[in-house]
Every structure is written in C-alpha cells, then in structure tokens.
Scaffold this active site. Sequence first.
Site, PDB file in Angstrom:
ATOM      1  CB  THR A 137      -2.610  -5.058 -81.069  1.00  0.00           C
ATOM      2  OG1 THR A 137      -3.186  -3.537 -81.730  1.00  0.00           O
ATOM      3  CG2 THR A 137      -3.344  -5.778 -80.163  1.00  0.00           C
TER       4      THR A 137
ATOM      5  CG  HIS B  70      -6.514   6.414 -82.632  1.00  0.00           C
ATOM      6  ND1 HIS B  70      -5.228   6.057 -82.518  1.00  0.00           N
ATOM      7  CD2 HIS B  70      -6.476   5.796 -84.421  1.00  0.00           C
ATOM      8  CE1 HIS B  70      -4.979   4.851 -83.527  1.00  0.00           C
ATOM      9  NE2 HIS B  70      -5.071   4.804 -83.989  1.00  0.00           N
TER      10      HIS B  70
ATOM     11  CB  SER C 206      -3.144   0.724 -81.801  1.00  0.00           C
ATOM     12  OG  SER C 206      -4.010   0.916 -82.588  1.00  0.00           O
TER      13      SER C 206
ATOM     14  CD  GLU D 204      -5.101  -5.944 -83.689  1.00  0.00           C
ATOM     15  OE1 GLU D 204      -5.714  -4.379 -83.332  1.00  0.00           O
ATOM     16  OE2 GLU D 204      -4.306  -6.257 -84.164  1.00  0.00           O
TER      17      GLU D 204
ATOM     18  CG  ASP E 290      -6.516  -0.147 -80.187  1.00  0.00           C
ATOM     19  OD1 ASP E 290      -7.621  -0.018 -80.537  1.00  0.00           O
ATOM     20  OD2 ASP E 290      -5.425  -0.630 -80.510  1.00  0.00           O
TER      21      ASP E 290
END
Length: 593
Positions: free
Chosen positions: A194, A489, A141, A335, A383
């Site tokens: 973020t 991720h 991120s 966010e 992201d």
Amino acid sequence: MAGDRPLLSPGSPSSEHSRDIAEEDALLTGQPTHRNHDGPRTWKFWREIGLLVWAIIATVLVVVLAVVYQKSVPAKEPESASGKRNLVFMVSDGMGPTSLSLTRSFMQFQNGAPFNEQLVIDQHMIGQSRTRSASSLITDSAAGATAFSCAQKSYNGAISVTPDHEPCGTVLEAAKKAGYMTGLVVTTRITDATPACFAAHVNMRMEEDRIAEQMVGDYPLGRVVDLMFGGGRCHFLPNSTDDSCRADNKDVVELAKKNGYNYISDRKAFDGLKGGRALKFPMLGLFAETDIPYEIDRRNENDLYPSLHEMAEVALKALSEATKDSDKGFFLMVEGSRIDHAGHHNDPAAQVHEVLAYDKAFTSVLDFLDKDSTQGIMVSTSDHETGGLAVARQLHSTYPEYAWYPGPLSNASHSAERLHQEYQNYLESNPSSSAKRTFLSDSIEKGLGIKDYTGTDIQLLLDDPDHALYTYAELVSRRSQTGWSTHGHSAADVNIYSSDPKAAAALVGNHENTEVGAFLREYLEVDVEAVTKELREKGTNLMATGANGTTIGWMGPVPEEGERLDGQTHLASYSGEFRKRGAVHGRGCDCGH
Ligand SMILES: *[C@@H]1O[C@H](CO)[C@@H](O)[C@H](O)[C@H]1NC(C)=O
Ligand SMILES: *[C@@H]1O[C@H](CO)[C@@H](O)[C@H](O)[C@H]1NC(C)=O
Ligand SMILES: *[C@@H]1O[C@H](CO)[C@@H](O)[C@H](O)[C@H]1NC(C)=O
Ligand SMILES: [Zn+2]
C-alpha cells in the site's frame, strides 16, 4: 397545496385567478384563509395592507439574505479561492463490512454499551468500492493500491505499474510536483504494497529492497515523500548488520540521509518530535524491524512503539505547520495496515483491536480537519476484504444456533502471532516434551484467557508447531463462533467513508476502486499524466541491478506470464482446483498478503 408554495416563488400569486388577496395574505403570514365577503372599501383597505406587508417582508428578506450570505461565506474563502487544501487518504487494509460488525459488537460488549452505540467510523459511511484487479476478481493490496494511486486497474503484485509493465504516475508524486507536502503513515513495513504504490514503481511487490531505495528518492523523480512513519527498518539496513533482511549490503538509511532525510528509529526519538512541533523535514521514522506489533500486543509495549493515531497526529501537526505559509496544503496517506494481517491469520481478537485502533486514528483525522483553518477532506476505504469473515459459524452438523460471542475475543490478551513467535523462540531451547506441554497450557490460559481447552488442542500445537499461529487463532474463533472462509482475500465490496459527504459526493454510492483514485487527484487538482510521462521518459534507459548481479530495467524483474493477465475481461477460469489437496498442513504460514 398552496401552503407548500415557496414564499418567493416566481409565479406572482395575484396572477392566479383562483386565488384572492386573502389567500395571498395567508401565504405570507401563515394564517388560515378567511374568505372575505366585505364591501369594496374594506377589500381595498386589506389589499393595501397586504401589499405593504408584502413589501416590508420582501425588503427584510433581501436584507437578511444579503447579511446571511456574507456571514455564511466562511473565513476560509480566501484560501479556497487560491486552491489551498489538505487531503488525508485513509486505507483500512483488508477491512470488509463484516469487520465493522465484529468490532462494533466487541466494543459494545467491552464497554457495556447499548446496542445502538456505533463506532466513530460507522457515522461517516458514504458508499462502497468494488475491488477487482486486472488479473483477478480477488485483488491483492498491490493492485488495490495501484487503483488508488494511479486510478488504474493492474495485475495482482503490481506496484504502480500498468499491465504492460510501464510506470504510472501516482497522486502523491503529482501532489509533490504541484507544491504540496506529502506523507505516508503505516503500521506495516513502509515498503509493503500500500505505501509503496504511492512512491515507488516495481513489477513485483516482493521486491521490497528495491522499493526502499526508490522511496527515499533513488528513482527517476528523486525525493517525493516528505514524511514516512512505519516499520520495515530491515529493508533499509545493509546485510552485514544483524537486523537486516536485505539481500545486498546497500545501506539505504545512509542513502536516505544523503538525500536529506532526518532518520529516527525508536519511540524515544518519536517522543522527541514533541507532537510534531519539533519535527524536521524530510523525515524517515522506522519504528520496527518489520511490522509494528498488532495493537493487542503493542498496547502493552507502548514504551517501544508509537500507535497509529499517535503517528497520524504527529504527521498532521507537522505537515500543517510546514505548509502554514504555503498556498498549497498536504497529501497524507494513513493506513491501518494490519487489519489485513489479522484477517490472514484468521485471528478475531487481533482484528477487533486493529479496527479500534483505526477508528481512533480516524477520529484524530476528523478532529484535525474540524479545527484546521485550511479546507480539507478525509476519504477512507479498504483495498479489499480479507479472510472471508463471518460473524457466525456453524460448529456442528445440526442446524446452527443463532449466536456469536464477543467474550472469547475479550479474554484474549495476546495475538495468535505473538504466541506463535514465543512458542518458536521457546522451541529453540530444546525443551522436554512435558515442559512443552506446560508452556503451551500457559500460553493458552494466559495469552488467550481460555480455560476450557483440551488435550487435543495441546497435541495439535505439539505435532504441528509450524501451524501454531492458525491453531491459536482457531481456539478463539471457534469459541466466539467467528467464521472465516479463507486465509487470503475475498472479492467482497468494501465501504467508503468521508469527513465530508458533500465534497466527496463523487464517491457516494457504489464505485469501482479506480474512481476513488480519480477522486484523489481531482480533489487536489494535480496533473498525474505529466508525471507518468516524466517517469517513462526518464526511465527509458535507466537500469538497475537484478538479484544475480545482472543489469535489468529500473522497475525490476517482470513476473511470470501467468501473473500478468491483462485487460478488464480476462479472468482465469475454473479448472478443477477443488480437487487439489495437500498443502493444507505441513506448510508454514505463507503470509503473502
Ligand atoms: C550481502 O550482500 C552482498 C552483495 O551486496 C553479497 O555478495 C553477500 O553474499 C551478501 N551476504 C549475505 C550474508 O547475504
Ligand atoms: C474467559 O475468562 C473468564 C474469566 O476468567 C472465564 O470464566 C471464561 O471461562 C473464559 N472464557 C473461556 C472461553 O475460556
Ligand atoms: C539472472 O536473473 C535473471 C532474472 O532476473 C535471469 O533471466 C538470468 O538468467 C539470470 N542470470 C544468471 C547468470 O543466473
Ligand atoms: Zn492481504
């Protein structure tokens, strides 16, 4: 076909030999052509009528067009002429396209809605973003948000610094310099990657203590954020207090107040803002010690924590009021931070509620833009994807059924994270083994709504309490046949959405994540390069204190060599990782996000 010709086409019909006046009439009136074989007198008569009709229609058209043009120029024209605009940038952290399929089917199941019913966000998709960072095909991120804030690729872990560890100016900093008001609204720690990437510069994302100080203005540019809502209070409190997670005894809340911030820390004070009408800038609102609970848990604790859409609505109201008489609008980043966490936890029940909460905030932003008289736009993207989520799962070695079941997600009333926390708390009371079994049966039945668990499930929770989080989540995933390929991720492309596909035309189609960042600064027409220059000049001899009391550069320690891979082409290559075992069990949840 002649009939498809535009009425006011520049080529005069009479100049075309193949077409006589009757055809011309037909063109003007839309009536079918009847070739005219009458004598010259009649022909002349009709020719004059035709010319007359043509003249009248042309005149009427000119008048109508003039009026329509004047009316269609919106009332906003004077503002857009002076450049006033608002930009809401929404980030759905860790939400890949599959999260939408999962959540849409869940919503339809829960509402008894038809299969063509969409989420609000579904109706605003304009493109996709490619997410790789400078150091890996799979971004984190920090690098992901640096692509948005600085419009540059950097290494995983970089908080708005370049691969060579220089600060890069952010769109929020540049917006502030240009006279916009600025805000950050999140559900995670406000010091998490973020939000940090918009108003801080550090070489390593885990340095959240340092990020907290910078975000309240203790860095080369001074105070740049007018409004912050989120969690992460523990990084602002000195280590002498119970709720602190700081390594030192700095009181960053005091520092924030010294820099002018009005500080609030609970639901009651949030309600006191009266929907934004009573909000005093600059505003720092930290509503949880760390992350705000997952929506699946928070909805039962609404008296303790505001929701994402409530925070977004208050921020929009207050920012638009405060810029009412300004010739500049605002930049707000909102966010849905914890979609990512639900992916890391492989918890599909937590995830669908996070995505629905994001969809609600998305709707709030659309409503605001619809009603507001200043021109504005919302751009929303992720992201990266988290979890390698699949709305499918092969449970057995036989050829799989084509089935996915939303029911088990709907049965769950708590997140796996919450059940895990409750289990850990319970273990501290040193319960007997049989009491533990009863506790665990209860937590599965009441927390997850699962009736068909087995003794093996309970045994797993007893044997490995450190992994209870993953075990609870897995109970829901298997029953719904939800698949996950990682607790981390993935490299999947993510969707881009906008309130205005025309104004966001530059983002239609498939883009590099840095192009999203470029769009933000271009829409606001702000000079980010000037900020980069200022940061580098002012930061040259600026020092800070390192973890062991030594003096280091203001952006903190630089990561190990391996973490600062550079450039667009440098990628780590395969070296037999698949053989490495272990570290699967016996290690707690490493929620590095
Ligand atoms: C609190 O921070 C101070 C430095 O500011 C440090 O000396 C001390 O050891 C810390 N205390 C704890 C309990 O971490
Ligand atoms: C979900 O709840 C219903 C109603 O209590 C129950 O019949 C069903 O078995 C539950 N699902 C699972 C997977 O246990
Ligand atoms: C202090 O930490 C830095 C890295 O942050 C390290 O290079 C240095 O050796 C440490 N000094 C002491 C005295 O431990
Ligand atoms: Zn993550």
